[in-house]
Design a protein around this motif. Structure first.
Motif, PDB file in Angstrom:
ATOM      1  N   ILE A   9       0.839  -1.194   0.000  1.00 40.92           N
ATOM      2  CA  ILE A   9       0.000   0.000   0.000  1.00 40.92           C
ATOM      3  C   ILE A   9       0.878   1.251   0.000  1.00 40.92           C
ATOM      4  O   ILE A   9       1.936   1.282   0.638  1.00 40.92           O
ATOM      5  N   GLU A  10       0.441   2.241  -0.733  1.00 45.77           N
ATOM      6  CA  GLU A  10       1.182   3.500  -0.836  1.00 45.77           C
ATOM      7  C   GLU A  10       0.386   4.603  -0.161  1.00 45.77           C
ATOM      8  O   GLU A  10      -0.837   4.535  -0.051  1.00 45.77           O
ATOM      9  N   GLY A  86      -2.791   3.883  15.979  1.00 42.73           N
ATOM     10  CA  GLY A  86      -2.339   3.424  14.676  1.00 42.73           C
ATOM     11  C   GLY A  86      -0.874   3.059  14.634  1.00 42.73           C
ATOM     12  O   GLY A  86      -0.458   2.223  13.834  1.00 42.73           O
ATOM     13  N   GLU A  87      -0.078   3.651  15.503  1.00 43.15           N
ATOM     14  CA  GLU A  87       1.364   3.381  15.504  1.00 43.15           C
ATOM     15  C   GLU A  87       1.684   1.941  15.898  1.00 43.15           C
ATOM     16  O   GLU A  87       2.784   1.455  15.650  1.00 43.15           O
ATOM     17  N   LYS A  88       0.707   1.244  16.480  1.00 42.46           N
ATOM     18  CA  LYS A  88       0.913  -0.156  16.846  1.00 42.46           C
ATOM     19  C   LYS A  88       0.657  -1.101  15.677  1.00 42.46           C
ATOM     20  O   LYS A  88       0.853  -2.307  15.790  1.00 42.46           O
ATOM     21  N   ILE A  89       0.194  -0.541  14.556  1.00 40.21           N
ATOM     22  CA  ILE A  89      -0.243  -1.354  13.420  1.00 40.21           C
ATOM     23  C   ILE A  89       0.535  -0.966  12.169  1.00 40.21           C
ATOM     24  O   ILE A  89       0.686   0.217  11.861  1.00 40.21           O
ATOM     25  N   HIS A  90       1.011  -1.972  11.441  1.00 44.61           N
ATOM     26  CA  HIS A  90       1.677  -1.747  10.162  1.00 44.61           C
ATOM     27  C   HIS A  90       0.787  -2.309   9.071  1.00 44.61           C
ATOM     28  O   HIS A  90       0.549  -3.522   9.002  1.00 44.61           O
ATOM     29  N   LEU A  91       0.269  -1.443   8.222  1.00 46.92           N
ATOM     30  CA  LEU A  91      -0.562  -1.851   7.096  1.00 46.92           C
ATOM     31  C   LEU A  91       0.348  -2.110   5.905  1.00 46.92           C
ATOM     32  O   LEU A  91       0.916  -1.185   5.330  1.00 46.92           O
ATOM     33  N   LEU A  92       0.473  -3.379   5.528  1.00 44.91           N
ATOM     34  CA  LEU A  92       1.470  -3.743   4.520  1.00 44.91           C
ATOM     35  C   LEU A  92       0.931  -3.677   3.095  1.00 44.91           C
ATOM     36  O   LEU A  92       1.569  -3.117   2.204  1.00 44.91           O
TER      37      LEU A  92
END
Length: 330
Positions: A9-10, A86-92
């Protein structure tokens, strides 16, 4: 990192989906992105799977490829608060297997394609777990449970246990890969240890399959009918029984949305668990177990029959946020 059939994702794409509002902070504004997830400080890595191949290989109705985009539209627009940062989650990003479908038409055609998905998915899951992060996988068919289990097992160097909220055991014979046999495949390959299924429907699990499971070591299940028709055990007691069985082990958490009444899926059911029970399951499994992954599958925003459900993305968003809260609130 080069991953077959995967689209990272960009920021531009994310910004089109996230709808900021003055005085508020949305998850899409704070969530981490980028291909270098191993350097991320996030504990959770969220990935999508866009495919209906496994469903069609199991003689079902396509549409599971539509869940990911519906999920993103909801998930990126929930509130960032002290309960969920949101900083705890990485959307790849997402696997997109549409290009490999080509001229596939019969169930046998689609069964030839499922191993290609297995080969693409397993290495990425292994890399995420090896980086000491928890993969959260959304969308697609239940066929993908096998490469997910395989990837986690490779990273952990041991077979893992799995708990599954599902109307179907998906332990069918190995007649070619499809969404009906990911767990029998994983068991045969030695990457699945204990397997606990909560909520099987008596009408949709064959006697041959049940007999096969009864002969296998470490397979446990409760029928929906024993919980709600015969009142042999409560939902809470059945869930706690399975949580106690797997609490000391690294455990994968599966949630097939066709176990939830009214949710649009290839095997949509008018009778099943409530959305509140599914949310409770997601939270409690995360909170009480040592979760090695969370996999939510079989949902559809639109089926190939034309049926649509605008609530699918929001439900998936609830389930994922509940799971993440369950882990961080230990």
């Amino acid at each position: 990192m080069d991953v077959k059939h995967f689209k990272f994702i960009e920021r531009e794409s994310l910004n089109r989906i996230c709808k900021p509002r003055k005085g508020e902070t949305k998850l899409g504004e704070t969530i981490q992105i980028g291909s270098e997830f191993t350097q991320s400080t996030a504990k959770f890595v969220v990935i999508g799977i866009q495919e209906s191949i496994g469903v069609k290989a199991n003689l079902g109705i396509g549409g599971t490829h539509s869940a990911w985009q519906a999920f993103l539209a909801s998930f990126l627009n929930i509130q960032d608060t002290h309960k969920l940062h949101g900083e705890k989650i990485h959307l790849l990003g997402t696997f997109d297997f549409a290009p490999i479908v080509k001229e596939a038409g019969s169930a046998e055609d689609f069964r030839q394609l499922v191993p290609l998905m297995d080969e693409a998915i397993a290495p990425l899951i292994e890399a995420i777990v090896a980086a000491h992060k928890i993969p959260v996988i959304i969308g697609g068919s239940h066929a993908n449970a096998y490469p997910i289990i395989k990837g986690v097992s490779a990273a952990k160097k041991q077979a893992i246990s799995v708990i599954n909220l599902d109307a179907h055991a998906d332990f069918r014979p190995l007649e070619g890969r499809h969404s009906g046999n990911p767990f029998s495949t994983a068991k045969k390959e030695g990457v699945l240890a204990d397997y606990c299924i909560l909520g099987l429907h008596e009408n949709y699990n064959s006697q041959n399959m049940l007999s096969e499971m009864d002969q296998q070591k470490g397979i446990h299940y409760y029928f929906w009918e024993d919980i709600y028709l015969r009142k042999k055990i409560t939902f809470e007691a059945a869930l706690q029984d399975f949580l106690q069985l797997t609490t000391q082990n690294q455990c994968g958490i599966e949630l097939d949305t066709d176990s939830i009444a009214g949710v649009l899926s290839s095997a949509k059911t008018p009778s099943g668990f409530s959305t509140n029970e599914a949310r409770y399951y997601a939270y409690q499994c995360a909170h009480q177990l040592l979760p090695s992954y969370f996999h939510v599958c079989e949902a559809a925003a639109e089926l190939e029959t034309g049926q649509k459900d605008s609530g699918t993305g929001k439900l998936l968003s609830y389930l994922v946020s509940d799971f993440i809260k369950g882990v961080i609130e230990k």
